[in-house]
Design a protein around this motif. Structure first.
Motif, short mmCIF file in Angstrom:
data_model
loop_
_atom_site.label_atom_id
_atom_site.label_comp_id
_atom_site.label_asym_id
_atom_site.label_seq_id
_atom_site.Cartn_x
_atom_site.Cartn_y
_atom_site.Cartn_z
N ALA A 1 0.84 -1.21 0.00
CA ALA A 1 0.00 0.00 0.00
C ALA A 1 0.87 1.26 0.00
O ALA A 1 0.65 2.19 0.77
N LEU A 2 1.84 1.29 -0.87
CA LEU A 2 2.80 2.38 -0.93
C LEU A 2 2.16 3.63 -1.54
O LEU A 2 1.50 3.58 -2.57
N ASP A 3 2.37 4.75 -0.89
CA ASP A 3 1.92 6.04 -1.40
C ASP A 3 3.12 6.98 -1.44
O ASP A 3 3.41 7.68 -0.47
N LEU A 4 3.83 6.98 -2.56
CA LEU A 4 4.95 7.90 -2.72
C LEU A 4 4.41 9.31 -2.92
O LEU A 4 3.43 9.51 -3.66
N PRO A 5 5.01 10.31 -2.29
CA PRO A 5 4.51 11.68 -2.43
C PRO A 5 4.64 12.20 -3.85
O PRO A 5 5.43 11.67 -4.65
N SER A 6 3.88 13.22 -4.16
CA SER A 6 3.87 13.76 -5.52
C SER A 6 5.21 14.36 -5.93
O SER A 6 5.49 14.50 -7.12
N ASN A 7 6.06 14.71 -4.96
CA ASN A 7 7.38 15.25 -5.29
C ASN A 7 8.47 14.18 -5.31
O ASN A 7 9.66 14.50 -5.26
N ALA A 8 8.04 12.92 -5.40
CA ALA A 8 9.00 11.81 -5.56
C ALA A 8 9.31 11.68 -7.05
O ALA A 8 8.83 10.75 -7.73
N GLY B 1 0.44 -0.04 -6.86
CA GLY B 1 0.13 -1.39 -7.31
C GLY B 1 -1.34 -1.63 -7.57
O GLY B 1 -1.74 -2.71 -7.98
N ARG B 2 -2.17 -0.61 -7.35
CA ARG B 2 -3.61 -0.73 -7.57
C ARG B 2 -4.12 0.52 -8.27
O ARG B 2 -4.12 1.60 -7.69
N GLY B 3 -4.57 0.35 -9.51
CA GLY B 3 -5.05 1.47 -10.28
C GLY B 3 -4.54 1.42 -11.70
O GLY B 3 -4.26 0.34 -12.24
#
Length: 261
Positions: free
Chosen positions: A175-182, A200-202
């Motif tokens: 359930a990784l959510d890398l920030p938009s500035n990654a 991994g989902r979408g």
């Protein structure tokens, strides 16, 4: 044309405001004096990771991110993953480093939750117990299958964020959510522009990480232009802005509690 013109002006305005805010935030958050060099910048523990000896019986997986060193810290972050199986008393850390060797995937390059050249890391993901134990073999397999072990480009990728996004795609239970500035998380090869987002989902459509759209469970909706992401997080309401990252409700991260020991 007028509609497109106004959208473009709004996008440029958001970028300028985001950059100014990021500069101010980076100046306040950095814990080393401005004159400090990268060689002497703080690299000690931030005391975030659970004590691996105290919690030796529990499997733990965590992902961290911290602003990169120097001026790039205003626009981008560096992520890494740490984990240990039940019964182990030390963490294993993996991240991608763009210097010091041809193989950019490094094991235990630094301490698990250490400051990243003066910048305090932020905990992005934390799993423990049976859930973490089950995903560790998949994480190791994802690290082994990373398609760019000898290539590093700060922009648009592949880089450390590309590496972490690859793990997220291969291990969706993270359930990784890398920030938009990654910057680099959306890098995809030219011949494979459509696939999964870093969570991994979408669904993600991206041309070399410089132009694309992401629809993800963790990411919400993001538009990427030249590696600058702008979007809306729906699951945990927030704006996803270039340079800044997230503005709004933080995603809850469950820490390892004493009673689980």
């Amino acid at each position: 044309m007028t509609y497109i013109k106004w959208l473009s002006l709004c996008y440029i305005f958001i970028i300028v405001i985001s950059l100014g805010y990021s500069y101010a935030k980076a100046s306040q958050a950095r814990e080393d004096p401005p004159s400090q060099s990268w060689a002497t910048a703080r690299r000690d523990s931030a005391s975030i990771a659970p004590d691996p000896v105290k919690f030796s019986k529990i499997a733990i997986v965590q992902v961290y991110g911290a602003p990169t060193y120097g001026w790039r810290g205003m626009v981008a972050v560096h992520p890494w993953i740490i984990f240990k199986k039940a019964g182990e008393t030390q963490y294993t850390r993996y991240d991608v480093i763009g210097w010091g060797g041809s193989n950019v995937v490094r094991r235990d390059y630094a301490i698990p939750d250490g400051y990243w050249f003066g910048s305090r890391p932020r905990l992005l993901v934390s799993h423990h117990g049976a859930e973490a134990e089950a995903m560790i073999p998949h994480i190791l397999a994802a690290i082994k299958s990373y398609p760019y072990p000898n290539t590093y480009h700060a922009w648009p990728g592949p880089n450390s964020n590309t590496f972490m996004a690859h793990i997220g795609r291969e291990v969706p239970e993270l359930a990784l959510d890398l920030p938009s500035n990654a910057i680099g998380k959306d890098y995809r090869p030219l011949l494979n522009p459509i696939g999964l987002p870093p969570s991994g989902r979408g669904l993600q459509v991206s041309l070399l990480g410089v132009l694309g759209v992401t629809l993800g469970v963790q990411e919400g909706v993001e538009v990427n232009v030249l590696g600058l992401n702008l979007g809306i997080d729906i699951k945990s309401p927030a704006l996803r802005l270039p340079f800044i990252g997230r503005v709004g409700f933080d995603n809850p991260v469950t820490m390892v509690e004493e009673e689980n020991h």
